[in-house]
Design a protein around this motif. Sequence first.
Motif, short mmCIF file in Angstrom:
data_model
loop_
_atom_site.label_atom_id
_atom_site.label_comp_id
_atom_site.label_asym_id
_atom_site.label_seq_id
_atom_site.Cartn_x
_atom_site.Cartn_y
_atom_site.Cartn_z
N ASN A 44 0.82 -1.21 0.00
CA ASN A 44 0.00 0.00 0.00
C ASN A 44 0.86 1.27 0.00
O ASN A 44 0.77 2.10 0.91
N ASN A 65 0.77 -0.63 -4.98
CA ASN A 65 -0.06 0.56 -5.14
C ASN A 65 0.81 1.81 -4.99
O ASN A 65 1.71 1.83 -4.15
N LEU A 69 -4.12 2.93 -0.18
CA LEU A 69 -5.52 2.88 -0.59
C LEU A 69 -6.45 2.48 0.55
O LEU A 69 -7.67 2.39 0.34
N ALA A 74 -7.22 -2.39 -0.53
CA ALA A 74 -6.01 -3.13 -0.90
C ALA A 74 -6.21 -4.64 -0.72
O ALA A 74 -5.80 -5.44 -1.57
N GLN A 77 -8.01 -6.14 -3.55
CA GLN A 77 -7.16 -6.42 -4.71
C GLN A 77 -6.58 -7.83 -4.60
O GLN A 77 -6.52 -8.57 -5.59
#
Length: 280
Positions: A44, A65, A69, A74, A77
């Motif tokens: 992140n 990333n 986020l 995250a 994802q």
Amino acid sequence: MGEGAVRVSAVVLTWNSARSVGQALAALRRQDGLLPTELVVVDNGSVDDSPEIARQYAPALVIENPRNLGVARARNQGLRAAHGDYVLLLDSDAVMAPGSLQALVEFLDLHPRAGVAGPMLVAPDGTLQYSCRRFPTLTGKLLRQLPASWSARAKLVVDEEMRGLDRSRPQAVDYVIGACQLIRRSTLNAVGLLDERMFYGPEDVDFCLRAWQAGWEVWYVPAAVVVHDEQRVTRRRPGMLTVRHGLALAYYFWKHRYLWRRPAVGVRTVTATPGEEGTA
């Protein structure tokens, strides 16, 4: 999020985690003698060496990333990239003891109504962490902001943290904290992903509540042990993250339409799973 040949997918979230993530990933790899495991690391926006450390544990998939986020977005994802029959959500500061992943998987294999399982969490010095709890109330959250010597004596806090629980055997609980959760694929498909409107907590509580509402159970499984070097960022460095945490809590209570009285699901309605004697 289709099922595949992978037994377990482990999703590990990093954020400036260079100090701890290597130990967490090494411990995961030591579980591999028992289970085929897919590893997905979501970084992140770290400014340290977290992504580079994660790549040392190839064939890990590392998603980077450009900025932070938030936890839910995250982790989602990672969940979208995972293929396993079970998905393990693991903090980068959580080290699984040998055999712990196998213990969680075997429990869910044997208990088809259990959709989420969490281990016993202990601090590095062996101190028990209250990782399985009742759904929070606003009063309980406020009391926990008091100095620990005061809040520890508050009856409501003791109740919400389930301090009187027999932690020597599996128990159905309202929720297990997101530092380590094993989630059944069919539960994930039924409940959906984490709520991305919560930037930093309590997305783990929300997921467990939605699991109960969808007819799944949440269990504490002490045969699995995880050493959790908990990083309470909101207490160590109060700032915007603390504000976002507070907003997420407010949203959680608004979403589930309660403040003082817990939802009528969870351990108040569960009956014993075959093979288990009683519940929490």
